[in-house]
Design an enzyme around this catalytic site. Structure first.
Site, PDB file in Angstrom:
ATOM      1  N   SER A 108     -18.764 146.632  60.503  1.00 34.09           N
ATOM      2  CA  SER A 108     -19.345 145.402  61.149  1.00 34.09           C
ATOM      3  C   SER A 108     -19.001 144.164  60.535  1.00 34.09           C
ATOM      4  O   SER A 108     -18.633 144.818  59.094  1.00 34.09           O
ATOM      5  CB  SER A 108     -21.013 145.526  61.322  1.00 34.09           C
ATOM      6  OG  SER A 108     -21.295 144.240  61.927  1.00 34.09           O
ATOM      7  N   SER A 109     -18.576 143.114  61.085  1.00 34.63           N
ATOM      8  CA  SER A 109     -18.218 141.999  60.485  1.00 34.63           C
ATOM      9  C   SER A 109     -18.768 140.990  60.962  1.00 34.63           C
ATOM     10  O   SER A 109     -19.130 140.732  62.265  1.00 34.63           O
ATOM     11  CB  SER A 109     -16.629 142.351  60.151  1.00 34.63           C
ATOM     12  OG  SER A 109     -15.988 142.036  61.541  1.00 34.63           O
ATOM     13  N   SER A 110     -18.517 139.507  60.385  1.00 39.75           N
ATOM     14  CA  SER A 110     -18.592 138.306  61.223  1.00 39.75           C
ATOM     15  C   SER A 110     -17.038 137.854  61.234  1.00 39.75           C
ATOM     16  O   SER A 110     -16.190 137.674  60.081  1.00 39.75           O
ATOM     17  CB  SER A 110     -19.185 137.299  60.001  1.00 39.75           C
ATOM     18  OG  SER A 110     -19.188 136.037  60.805  1.00 39.75           O
TER      19      SER A 110
END
Length: 395
Positions: A108-110
């Protein structure tokens, strides 16, 4: 440490700078989306994250928090045009005592703001539209949508419960209240249909049929198609009831693949040294690293993966394995180029070489020369026009 008002003042200034940079780079094109970038506090959605270390050797990720790097530096990094990792191997991070992480896969990431706003601009939304977002993630892009359209017109689906919980909290803290669900993005949310626009911020091997059912005719589906070897690219489709069609873009954003479409853990059976039949290969392992040939290889062999290793002291070989059909190809350096050894029901290297040859015959075009048609009969990527050369997407 600076006080909360000081942080908010500094963050507001950094948002203005970020918006100006994105506009100068041609990513931010409309005043409505610029206003959203200037208003949405990214630091609320990325309060802590990981960045890749520059140290040589094993890939290592270092924690970044106001405590680990200094508050001003943390805030500066939040508002740079970078992707920041927020989860690895699907496990929540213990932020009470964060440690460097090695030998782990980001899950997961921005996403970097320039890609987020470029996709939102391409989505071509207008006042009063309803949008379904697949992949809430940190909630930053969801907040931008809410600011542009109003929270009541945004539905967002996240597959990971922990990620969804944190996004919900951040959205509430920022003053937004979209309809959030935890579930499989391929299913969509029929109760909220029809949608005018659908945007996916994770990669899919094909277009889920439910999306066609839930996006009104004339509506837009914007998603990344990808496979187990690499991303194919960003595609924008116009829905037409039980079908859709559109084109790939020039860019090749590489989003994480939707978890429900992850590759099997097993690569398949590694062939023995005498298995298969040999011939001279027209292309070598660079096929998988050169953007154009790699795109064609992914189209031609959608269920394959590759890796390189030496077996029993022999020279380094590149193995291409299809775990669905148990087909294989093994590339080995020869005196005047490369030799391939193939076996199984599908001649993997034959179909890969044929696809690359077709691409070269058409002038080795960029991904923008390719389109997609989705119908009841199947899903195909075509070159040039729908009657041109075609490759089926996996079902």
């Amino acid at each position: 440490m600076a006080s909360e008002p000081d942080i908010e003042t500094a963050a507001a200034d950094l948002r203005l700078r970020l918006a100006r940079q994105l506009e100068e780079d041609g990513r931010l094109r409309s005043p409505q989306w610029r206003a959203a970038v200037e208003a949405v506090p990214r630091h609320v959605f990325v309060p802590r994250f990981y960045r890749q270390s520059d140290a040589p050797g094993v890939t290592t990720w270092e924690p970044v928090t106001p405590e680990t790097v200094d508050q001003d530096e943390w805030l500066r990094l939040v508002y740079t045009d970078e992707t920041w990792m927020t989860q690895f191997d699907r496990h929540d991070i213990d932020w009470t005592d964060p440690k460097p992480i090695s030998n782990a896969a980001p899950t997961s990431s921005s996403t970097l703001p320039s890609l987020v706003v470029r996709m939102l601009e391409d989505l071509d939304v207008h006042d009063g539209m309803n949008v379904l977002e697949i992949g809430t993630g940190t909630g930053y892009s969801t907040a931008l949508l809410c600011h542009r359209l109003d929270s009541g017109r945004v539905t967002s689906i996240e597959t990971d419960e922990g990620v969804a919980r944190r996004a919900r909290e951040a959205l509430a803290a920022a003053g937004y209240s979209p309809y959030l669900l935890v579930g499989d993005g391929r299913v969509g949310h029929p109760d909220g249909a029809p949608y005018d626009r659908l945007i996916a911020t994770c990669g899919f091997r094909n277009i889920p049929p439910s999306w066609l059912e839930q996006v009104r005719p004339g509506g837009v589906i914007l998603t990344t198609l990808r496979g187990w070897m690499r991303s194919l690219g960003l595609v924008k489709l116009i829905a037409a009831g039980d079908s859709a069609s559109g084109w790939f873009s020039e860019d090749d954003p590489s989003f994480m693949i939707a978890r429900q479409q992850d590759a099997p853990e097993s690569l398949g059976m590694v062939p023995g040294p005498a298995d298969g039949t040999k011939r001279k290969a027209a292309y070598g392992p660079e096929t998988f690293t050169d953007s154009g040939p790699a795109f064609m290889a992914q189209l031609a062999a959608p269920d394959a993966r590759f890796f390189s290793m030496a077996v029993d002291g022999s020279p380094l070989s590149t193995f291409v394995l299809d775990s669905v059909t148990d087909s294989f190809a093994v590339l080995t350096a020869a005196d005047s180029g490369w030799e391939v050894r193939q076996g199984g029901p599908r001649r993997l290297w034959d179909v890969i070489e044929s696809a690359i040859a077709t691409w070269e015959e058409h002038g080795a075009p960029s991904t923008a020369a390719f389109g997609v048609t989705v119908s009841r009969d199947g899903q195909v990527v075509w070159l040039g026009n729908p009657s041109g050369p075609q490759w089926r997407l996996p079902s």
